[in-house]
Write an enzyme that holds these catalytic residues in place. Structure first.
Site, PDB file in Angstrom:
ATOM      1  CB  THR A  83       6.068  46.963 -58.684  1.00  0.00           C
ATOM      2  OG1 THR A  83       6.126  47.973 -59.715  1.00  0.00           O
ATOM      3  CG2 THR A  83       4.660  46.414 -58.582  1.00  0.00           C
ATOM      4  CG  ASP A  84      12.660  47.626 -58.327  1.00  0.00           C
ATOM      5  OD1 ASP A  84      12.747  48.715 -58.920  1.00  0.00           O
ATOM      6  OD2 ASP A  84      13.636  47.046 -57.824  1.00  0.00           O
ATOM      7  CD1 TRP A  85      11.148  52.732 -63.000  1.00  0.00           C
ATOM      8  CD2 TRP A  85      10.519  52.277 -60.917  1.00  0.00           C
ATOM      9  NE1 TRP A  85      10.696  53.905 -62.435  1.00  0.00           N
ATOM     10  CE2 TRP A  85      10.291  53.655 -61.157  1.00  0.00           C
ATOM     11  CE3 TRP A  85      10.165  51.761 -59.679  1.00  0.00           C
ATOM     12  CZ2 TRP A  85       9.752  54.507 -60.206  1.00  0.00           C
ATOM     13  CZ3 TRP A  85       9.636  52.617 -58.724  1.00  0.00           C
ATOM     14  CH2 TRP A  85       9.435  53.962 -58.983  1.00  0.00           C
ATOM     15  CD1 TRP A  86       8.557  48.345 -67.046  1.00  0.00           C
ATOM     16  CD2 TRP A  86      10.606  48.762 -66.252  1.00  0.00           C
ATOM     17  NE1 TRP A  86       8.993  49.536 -67.603  1.00  0.00           N
ATOM     18  CE2 TRP A  86      10.242  49.811 -67.132  1.00  0.00           C
ATOM     19  CE3 TRP A  86      11.847  48.814 -65.615  1.00  0.00           C
ATOM     20  CZ2 TRP A  86      11.085  50.888 -67.399  1.00  0.00           C
ATOM     21  CZ3 TRP A  86      12.680  49.879 -65.875  1.00  0.00           C
ATOM     22  CH2 TRP A  86      12.309  50.903 -66.758  1.00  0.00           C
TER      23      TRP A  86
END
Length: 818
Positions: free
Chosen positions: A730-733
């Protein structure tokens, strides 16, 4: 009086300004010194000369009057995770001109440097998501400008625009439009000097309509983009003629923003309907609005004149071109050949031209020539039928009819070099419906109809998918019992070093992991700046230390390696793409790969690959182009360069992350055809040509489903259609959600069922638990809950990535533990 008591002389304005410009720079030397020259060369090759009425190159030894504060406060790259690099230095235009001995008008230069050195005139860098879009200009009296014109024939005027993550540009003065101060300066300088070159130091395209709406006599216009730490030197190289400009526009420059087909469907907080469908950039303008173009896609001038002779032939689906390029001008230079395909309108409707191939010559001396062979596969130019009109629903097809191959210097100058017929429609590849938009959210899309391809609108085609049934049918099976390595007790803990040294299979190792251990591999280590890597890293994944699984360290990119250590600040993605030179891009990122390896990190979160759907997107500077082929080939070059050095790229953001406004909540609503032909096609070409080890999803929803929960994106298309075998993070969070197909699955379990392997950075703090929770195992063993086979498939992909990167047990970037 002793030396220590000697009075301090006041610093000059130039010295004070130099000290101001050095703040925030790294203190260590570059780990790979060759990066400096590589950055300078590519930044220069990416500059695009749009207009030149014998103003450039600058006349040697003649004084030049330089206007615009960004000649000093140069925007070398955009803001945010993709650009905030601790460069060893940043060169501006003034420095670049001085180093090459260009005489600068002393009075005007001193006037600027005195004003810029004053504390109240220092630029405000802002904060995250609130960075400046432009900087206020120094007030100048008209008498000062005319006085400078009495001393110099030539003026250079720099207009600067920043770009940045987590915010978009806006239709306001100081962002997309010129400020009143800039307009006044342009008008006064253009009317006072007989020779004026305007430099656009911009991360994105901005309004250039003033070239035709105003009568300002601008003799030269150079779009410099943002060239990284070597910006000033690269720009000076081109202005002085040391380098002949050879960059080409990666985007169409419209006459007006309102002429863009996405103008009314960009920037909305909740969703955007991609009503323009496949007609983005030149695909729209060359097909339906050629009169609304200021500069066409692929356009770029040179200081020389070049001739082109081309011949082409077709063998089956392979098209081969033989092109002879001759430099007929007085300067050594390079030139880009662009090849386009014109397909018949057929039942589906097609753009008038689509980029099929391109190549760039080497440096040709005056009178020199080079023969280039270009090839492309017609299958790569097929259309995706999401309606069944061709007789092949959800398939790539080449429709029957007349085709033309065109070659030239840009999309508009390209001329026909081959015509051929396909007697019947050909099935290129059968796919299946995927990522379908819900019926109550469908809209009318732009199409071309009839033999002449007139503009029309039609509703998105109906489609339905039994997604739950598809997923259940394709669930991975759990691994059966595996033999233990020779000499190991059955009750001993698994040790990954046995896999690394070949005494145990990866399958056996994964089969021996507990559900809790499998769960740990599905998330990052925790907060950013992992203690297992160099300071300032973006976080670690593959964290299973009791089994001696070494963590993989990630760092932000793509405009350099974002650490607290000095690293090279690279030209922006758009500047790289403007070079139309994947080979040179690959060589640059080969050096970046060496830098990443020496600094003790494993994965660079780059390249950024989203299309330039609209010039207001704040992260366009990180991305390459409006065209998927140019995007895909540029990105593949980045991946090959990095991965040739034993580290990994991480292409991002899959997919349709085309605006920053409300990026975590915004829904990109797109037809299956536009998704396949535009927003996924660059990723597909990159995967095929470079085989990245890691890829990253986007923040946004696509047709109502977040990318990090999108089974059809990760499994149906990425893995089944494209054959991708790497890791997907994923992208961050990520955003919390419950699976509509399997209500027992939420958050991490929903993500794993979708085929997205690792959530980053995997924080364990209270905020993260409230937002996501470690919910992966909650439904294990429950009806339609997460399965052991899914956990093991994810773990296997994570550990295959570890094996591919072959990190040692003690990571070279690890810091001492407290």
């Amino acid at each position: 009086m002793s030396q220590s008591e000697s009075p301090q002389l006041p610093a000059t304005p130039a010295a004070e300004l130099a000290q101001q410009l050095s703040r925030g720079l790294g203190q260590e030397p570059l780990a790979v010194p060759q990066l400096a020259q590589a950055c300078r060369a590519l930044a220069a090759d990416g500059l695009v000369l749009l207009k030149n009425e014998q103003v450039l190159p600058l006349p040697p030894q003649e004084p030049v009057a330089v206007f615009g504060r960004c000649a000093w406060h140069y925007f070398t790259v955009g803001y945010g995770s993709g650009g905030d690099v601790r460069a060893p230095y940043k060169t501006n235009l003034i420095q670049g001109l001085r180093e090459q001995g260009v005489p600068l008008d002393p009075l005007l230069t001193a006037r600027y440097e005195t004003w810029l050195a004053q504390p109240q005139n220092q630029p405000d860098e802002g904060s995250w998501g609130d960075w400046p879009m432009s900087l206020p200009e120094m007030p100048l009296a008209e008498t000062e400008i005319t006085a400078a014109a009495s001393r110099c024939r030539t003026a250079v005027l720099v207009i600067g625009r920043a770009a940045g993550e987590d915010r978009d540009n806006v239709l306001e003065a100081g962002s997309y439009y010129l400020t009143q101060a800039e307009r006044q300066l342009l008008e006064q300088v253009s009317r006072s000097f007989s020779r004026l070159a305007v430099i656009m130091d911009c991360g994105n395209l901005i309004d250039l309509s003033w070239l035709v709406t105003e009568t300002w006599p601008v003799g030269a216009l150079l779009y410099a983009w943002q060239g990284g730490m070597e910006s000033g030197r690269a720009l000076a190289d081109v202005l002085t003629g040391r380098v002949n400009p050879s960059g080409c526009l990666p985007d169409t420059v419209p006459l007006n923003y309102s002429d863009l087909p996405s103008a009314a469907d960009f920037g909305h907080p909740d969703y955007n309907n991609y009503v323009e469908d496949i007609y983005v950039g030149y695909r729209y303008f060359e097909s339906l609005a050629p009169q609304k173009v200021l500069f066409p896609f692929g356009f770029g001038l040179s200081y020389s004149q070049f001739s082109l002779q081309s011949a082409a032939r077709r063998q089956g689906r392979q098209v081969e071109l033989d092109c002879l390029v001759r430099n007929a001008g007085p300067y050594p230079g390079r030139r880009v050949i662009q090849v386009y395909l014109r397909a018949p309108q057929g039942q589906l409707g097609r753009p008038s031209r689509e980029l099929a191939a391109f190549a760039k010559t080497g440096l040709l001396a005056a009178g020199g020539q080079e023969r280039l062979q270009l090839t492309f596969d017609l299958a790569d130019c097929a259309a995706f039928d999401d309606s069944g009109k061709s007789g092949f629903p959800y398939a790539w097809v080449l429709e029957a009819g007349s085709y033309e191959v065109l070659a030239g210097w840009d999309v508009r100058q390209a001329r026909t070099v081959l015509r051929f017929e396909l007697d019947q429609t050909e099935l290129v590849k059968q796919c299946e419906a995927a990522m379908v938009l819900q019926p109550d959210r469908r809209f009318d899309r732009l199409v071309r109809s009839g033999a002449a391809g007139e503009p029309a609108c039609e509703p998105l085609p109906d489609a339905s998918v039994d997604l739950a049934g598809r997923i259940l049918q394709r669930l991975p099976q759990p691994l059966g019992p595996q033999p233990a390595p020779a000499g190991r007790r059955p009750d001993a803990r698994s040790d990954f070093s046995a896999v690394q040294n070949g005494t145990q299979s990866l399958t056996a190792f994964v089969a021996g992991l507990s559900p809790r251990e499998l769960e740990a591999l599905s998330r990052g280590q925790g907060k950013m700046d992992s203690p297992d890597g160099p300071a300032g890293n973006a976080g670690a994944l593959a964290c299973l230390k009791p089994q001696n699984v070494p963590p993989l360290i990630t760092t932000d990119g793509p405009a350099g390696i974002r650490l607290r250590h000095t690293t090279a600040q690279l030209p922006s993605g758009t500047a790289l793409a403007s070079s139309f030179d994947p080979e040179q891009i690959q060589q640059l990122y080969r050096l970046v790969g060496q830098e990443l390896q020496q600094l003790g990190a494993d994965i660079l979160l780059a390249p950024g690959m989203n299309l330039h759907r609209n010039p207001l997107c704040g992260r366009n500077f990180e991305y390459f182009s409006e065209d998927p082929l140019l995007t895909g080939l540029s990105a593949a070059a980045v991946v090959r360069g990095l991965q040739s050095q034993g580290v990994s790229a991480c292409p991002k953001h899959l997919a349709a992350n085309n605006q920053e406004t409300c990026r975590n909540r915004n829904d990109s609503r797109i037809s299956q055809r536009a998704l396949r032909e535009l927003y996924l096609r660059g990723f597909e070409r990159m995967v095929r040509d470079s085989r990245p080890l890691v890829m990253m999803t986007s923040y946004n929803l696509i047709n109502g489903v977040y990318s990090h929960y999108n089974y059809d994106l990760a499994e149906t298309i990425l893995r089944r259609d494209w054959g991708y075998q790497g890791l997907l993070i994923t992208d961050w969070w990520m955003q919390p959600a419950v699976s509509p197909e399997f209500p027992a699955l939420r958050n991490d379990a929903y993500r794993i069922r979708a085929g997205v392997d690792v959530v980053m950075p995997g924080d364990d703090n209270d905020w993260s638990k409230e937002k996501l929770g470690h919910t992966l195992l909650d439904s294990l063993g429950q009806p339609e809950g997460i399965t052991l086979g899914e956990l093991q498939a994810t773990a296997r992909r994570v550990l295959k990535t570890v094996l591919a990167l072959k990190p040692g047990k003690a990571h070279p970037g690890a810091r001492p533990q407290a």
